[in-house]
Design a protein around this motif. Structure first.
Motif, PDB file in Angstrom:
ATOM      1  N   ASN A 287     -65.448 -17.920  19.968  1.00  0.00           N
ATOM      2  CA  ASN A 287     -66.827 -18.346  19.737  1.00  0.00           C
ATOM      3  C   ASN A 287     -67.233 -18.132  18.279  1.00  0.00           C
ATOM      4  OD1 ASN A 287     -67.160 -19.073  22.439  1.00  0.00           O
ATOM      5  ND2 ASN A 287     -67.851 -17.023  23.028  1.00  0.00           N
ATOM      6  N   LEU A 288     -66.855 -16.975  17.725  1.00  0.00           N
ATOM      7  CA  LEU A 288     -67.165 -16.699  16.319  1.00  0.00           C
ATOM      8  C   LEU A 288     -66.442 -17.672  15.387  1.00  0.00           C
ATOM      9  CD1 LEU A 288     -67.020 -12.782  16.374  1.00  0.00           C
ATOM     10  CD2 LEU A 288     -69.057 -14.197  16.013  1.00  0.00           C
ATOM     11  N   THR A 291     -68.201 -21.065  15.429  1.00  0.00           N
ATOM     12  CA  THR A 291     -69.430 -21.013  14.633  1.00  0.00           C
ATOM     13  C   THR A 291     -69.116 -21.097  13.147  1.00  0.00           C
ATOM     14  OG1 THR A 291     -70.546 -19.661  16.321  1.00  0.00           O
ATOM     15  CG2 THR A 291     -71.463 -19.625  14.088  1.00  0.00           C
ATOM     16  N   ARG A 294     -67.959 -24.606  12.261  1.00  0.00           N
ATOM     17  CA  ARG A 294     -69.093 -25.541  12.244  1.00  0.00           C
ATOM     18  C   ARG A 294     -69.881 -25.388  10.935  1.00  0.00           C
ATOM     19  NH1 ARG A 294     -70.734 -24.204  16.757  1.00  0.00           N
ATOM     20  NH2 ARG A 294     -69.761 -25.818  18.024  1.00  0.00           N
ATOM     21  N   ASP A 295     -70.100 -24.127  10.528  1.00  0.00           N
ATOM     22  CA  ASP A 295     -70.823 -23.871   9.276  1.00  0.00           C
ATOM     23  C   ASP A 295     -70.039 -24.401   8.075  1.00  0.00           C
ATOM     24  OD1 ASP A 295     -72.793 -22.643  10.734  1.00  0.00           O
ATOM     25  OD2 ASP A 295     -72.107 -20.593  10.326  1.00  0.00           O
ATOM     26  N   ASP A 305     -69.922 -31.495  16.303  1.00  0.00           N
ATOM     27  CA  ASP A 305     -70.457 -30.700  17.408  1.00  0.00           C
ATOM     28  C   ASP A 305     -69.391 -30.339  18.438  1.00  0.00           C
ATOM     29  OD1 ASP A 305     -73.080 -30.625  16.455  1.00  0.00           O
ATOM     30  OD2 ASP A 305     -73.496 -32.640  17.244  1.00  0.00           O
ATOM     31  N   GLU A 307     -66.331 -28.869  20.083  1.00  0.00           N
ATOM     32  CA  GLU A 307     -65.444 -27.751  19.753  1.00  0.00           C
ATOM     33  C   GLU A 307     -63.993 -28.192  19.645  1.00  0.00           C
ATOM     34  OE1 GLU A 307     -66.003 -24.485  22.400  1.00  0.00           O
ATOM     35  OE2 GLU A 307     -67.908 -23.886  21.477  1.00  0.00           O
TER      36      GLU A 307
END
Length: 319
Positions: A287-288, A291, A294-295, A305, A307
């Protein structure tokens, strides 16, 4: 063999669109490639050495290597074409061979196939050894002379050992050969190589030098008596995020002494094959990572968007 002729004939045809004056050489180059590939495949087997494994990927790498060498050229002679063809053949087939008589056989077979299939070529020029190709002295990959290369590398090595090692390095012909081999691999997509030799002969130092020349950071694990697979996986997660999220260019040097257990080799094999290690990123780690990916994509102006798409981008950057 017929399917290989068709497939790689098509790829070679794309190269010759750059040089209409040589379009008649497409079939000759394809036949020479397929014959040399099948001769090596028959002559050298995995029963002799584990790295004597041949697949059509060799032909794909061959085509790519030739294209990278010629795509910025404004013109190309038959002699230059044959020389580039032979140079890539040496890197793909000869470099993996162990015994001197095997390398001699391979070099002779390269010359034999060239003389058999290419016509109207000055082979004394086209097949003259040594063959050196590099992008260091020019912006594009070009053939370079022994003296020019030796002078250039001697100067760069002096700077390297003053900045990085504080140990003087001697430039002799085998150093030139190995440095260009390593450089060729590190500049390729998914580039990786296995360096074999006695301890202390310079495998790691030359790899660090070529990485330094190409602006790559060096990553090596710091193994110790209590270093475990858990520690190794932590190191892998760290270096993969440096590359796949932060966009850092990294050369991962994995020494024989680092292979403390079989799990290390299994992870490295998976990483080289697919750019990922099964089970390495799970739960909160995954999950990290998503994120962060994505950043990172957003900072580059990309809106992603899904994954699955973020993961593909991450693994492709790692490769």
């Amino acid at each position: 063999q017929e399917s290989m002729r068709q497939n790689y004939g098509t790829f070679n045809g794309g190269i010759f669109k750059l040089f209409p004056n040589l379009k008649g050489e497409k079939d000759a180059m394809t036949e020479a490639m397929v014959e040399l590939y099948t001769e090596n495949q028959s002559r050298f087997t995995t029963e002799m050495q584990p790295q004597y494994f041949y697949s059509p990927r060799e032909l794909s790498r061959w085509v790519r290597g030739i294209y990278e060498a010629v795509n910025e050229m404004e013109s190309l002679t038959k002699e230059e074409l044959v020389r580039i063809w032979a140079h890539e053949a040496l890197r793909l087939f000869s470099d993996r061979l162990v015994e001197e008589d095997e390398r001699e056989w391979c070099e002779a077979k390269i010359d034999e196939c060239a003389r058999k299939w290419f016509a109207g070529v000055d082979f004394e020029v086209a097949l003259k050894r040594p063959m050196y190709y590099s992008s260091w002295l020019t912006k594009e990959t070009r053939g370079i002379q022994h003296g020019d290369l030796k002078t250039f590398l001697a100067a760069r090595l002096r700077v390297f050992y003053e900045e990085e090692l504080d140990v003087p390095l001697v430039v002799f012909d085998e150093v030139l050969d190995h440095v260009l081999r390593i450089d060729r691999v590190l500049r390729q997509p998914m580039g990786h190589c296995l360096l074999v030799g006695d301890a202390g002969v310079g495998k790691t130092v030359l790899s660090k030098f070529v990485s330094w020349m190409n602006g790559l950071s060096i990553f090596q694990i710091k193994a110790h008596s209590r270093y475990s697979l858990h520690d190794f996986n932590e190191d892998l997660r760290s270096v993969m995020k440096r590359v796949g999220v932060e966009g850092e260019k990294v050369c991962f040097i994995f020494d024989e002494a680092n292979a403390l257990e079989s799990g290390f080799l299994e992870a490295m094999n998976a990483l080289l094959a697919s750019g990922e290690v099964p089970g390495l990123f799970e739960g909160d780690d995954y999950n990290l990572l998503m994120t962060a990916c994505r950043d990172a994509a957003s900072r580059e102006g990309l809106i992603i968007d899904q994954e699955e798409e973020l993961w593909r981008r991450f693994t492709s950057m790692v490769q």
